[in-house]
Design an enzyme around this catalytic site. Sequence first.
Site, PDB file in Angstrom:
ATOM      1  N   LYS A  39       0.830  -1.205   0.000  1.00 57.72           N
ATOM      2  CA  LYS A  39       0.000   0.000   0.000  1.00 57.72           C
ATOM      3  C   LYS A  39       0.865   1.255   0.000  1.00 57.72           C
ATOM      4  O   LYS A  39       2.079   1.184   0.233  1.00 57.72           O
ATOM      5  CB  LYS A  39      -0.938  -0.013   1.206  1.00 57.72           C
ATOM      6  CG  LYS A  39      -0.243  -0.123   2.557  1.00 57.72           C
ATOM      7  CD  LYS A  39      -1.249  -0.297   3.677  1.00 57.72           C
ATOM      8  CE  LYS A  39      -0.537  -0.464   5.013  1.00 57.72           C
ATOM      9  NZ  LYS A  39      -1.492  -0.582   6.134  1.00 57.72           N
ATOM     10  N   ARG A 137      -9.831  -0.278  15.812  1.00 52.47           N
ATOM     11  CA  ARG A 137      -9.894   0.355  14.498  1.00 52.47           C
ATOM     12  C   ARG A 137     -10.894  -0.440  13.667  1.00 52.47           C
ATOM     13  O   ARG A 137     -12.050  -0.570  14.018  1.00 52.47           O
ATOM     14  CB  ARG A 137      -8.487   0.421  13.877  1.00 52.47           C
ATOM     15  CG  ARG A 137      -8.334   1.404  12.737  1.00 52.47           C
ATOM     16  CD  ARG A 137      -6.892   1.530  12.280  1.00 52.47           C
ATOM     17  NE  ARG A 137      -6.331   0.258  11.826  1.00 52.47           N
ATOM     18  CZ  ARG A 137      -5.143   0.127  11.265  1.00 52.47           C
ATOM     19  NH1 ARG A 137      -4.360   1.186  11.104  1.00 52.47           N
ATOM     20  NH2 ARG A 137      -4.697  -1.044  10.865  1.00 52.47           N
ATOM     21  N   TYR A 270      14.470  30.306   9.420  1.00 51.61           N
ATOM     22  CA  TYR A 270      13.226  30.870   9.945  1.00 51.61           C
ATOM     23  C   TYR A 270      13.142  30.709  11.457  1.00 51.61           C
ATOM     24  O   TYR A 270      13.540  29.690  12.021  1.00 51.61           O
ATOM     25  CB  TYR A 270      12.018  30.160   9.329  1.00 51.61           C
ATOM     26  CG  TYR A 270      11.778  30.464   7.873  1.00 51.61           C
ATOM     27  CD1 TYR A 270      11.483  31.744   7.436  1.00 51.61           C
ATOM     28  CD2 TYR A 270      11.827  29.439   6.932  1.00 51.61           C
ATOM     29  CE1 TYR A 270      11.249  32.011   6.095  1.00 51.61           C
ATOM     30  CE2 TYR A 270      11.593  29.686   5.580  1.00 51.61           C
ATOM     31  CZ  TYR A 270      11.300  30.985   5.172  1.00 51.61           C
ATOM     32  OH  TYR A 270      11.071  31.240   3.853  1.00 51.61           O
ATOM     33  N   MET A 318      11.083  24.500   3.216  1.00 54.49           N
ATOM     34  CA  MET A 318      10.398  23.716   2.190  1.00 54.49           C
ATOM     35  C   MET A 318      11.348  23.150   1.135  1.00 54.49           C
ATOM     36  O   MET A 318      11.224  21.992   0.747  1.00 54.49           O
ATOM     37  CB  MET A 318       9.330  24.567   1.487  1.00 54.49           C
ATOM     38  CG  MET A 318       8.508  23.796   0.463  1.00 54.49           C
ATOM     39  SD  MET A 318       7.283  24.803  -0.362  1.00 54.49           S
ATOM     40  CE  MET A 318       6.151  25.145   0.982  1.00 54.49           C
TER      41      MET A 318
END
Length: 382
Positions: A39, A137, A270, A318
């Site tokens: 998956k 779940r 930052y 980023m």
Amino acid sequence: MKSKPHRCWAEIDLAAFERNLHRIQSALPDKVRYVAVVKADAYGHGMPQMVRRLMQSGVDCFAVANVHEAADIRHLGAGWPILVLSPVLPGEESYLLDYELAATVSTPEEVQRLNQIASAAGQSIRVHLKVDTGMGRLGVWHEQASEIIRALQASEALQLCGIYTHFSSADTDPEFTHLQRSRFLEVLRLLPDMEISENPDFLIHADNSAAIESFRGDTPFNAVRVGLLQLGVSPYPDSALGRAKVEPVFSFHTRVGIVKELPAGTDISYGRTHTLTQAKRIAVLTAGYGDGIPLELSNKGEVLLQGKRCPILGRVTMDQTIVDISALDKVTPGDEVILIGRSGEEEISANEFSRRAGTIPWECLCSITKRVTRIYTNGREI
């Protein structure tokens, strides 16, 4: 046209992958089926490439998250059983019929809906019953399993071909795992003998590589789900299957963009989260969280450059990440940097990479983005 150099890329060693598959298959007890979990694009490795090798290596079954992933596998080859692990949503049922998929059922509503769809089409749908033994779940709660088993027996167009559960703490809580296993065995006693004894393809699976201890002794389990382990990441090295000596398949790379000198007192990146206490030589890498370097590695992660560990300074951004290269003699733009993998005698494993980020390797590998080019090396071993 000249090819563009890669700024950030992942290398997937197909020969190492195949060696892992053979080692895992050799470590499995006799007659235990190999259910390959692929998956999330095979955990970021690329589903088509991984599935083709798994088919060539003779695994018994594939497991995916949803019908769309299952359809992609079916386009690669016919004949292999494919189990959809997540709920099939209303409107998705036609995929089960068109692509010959097995659905997971947890509720009487799902049994009724799938049975109606299959009956209307004049076909049958294969299903696996999932039992909730304590994860909270998916799955029917183990104490309520008799109701859904009766519903499955009464359905005319559903073929029960498997039953399974999922252990929530196999690597950390063996006592609770033992309780879950006991609950699951109690549910198995509710099944008619013919479900198991007269169908050699009926799969009973409760384990991933963390919990293969189920296969010790005289138990009915006959399948194991294998995910990250086949890809060379062994989150559970102390488990029976985790000792199969797998090797890394995946490595994660970027490059140095620029090199510069910064004086003492400079605030880095930052948020000014790192202040230099002395002059440093730094390299700005051409990758950041937009590529899959976790923000949580800010000020605590490391990369490998020229076989040496270099700490991350300041916040991961980023598209760029700053590292301290003061200990290295010469670094130039374009130099290769290892985020996951080996450089010289040093190695940063996927386990270490994720541990430093305060998460798990499943998340880190799945979070390496499509911007990162996947390069497949070494082809098929003969």
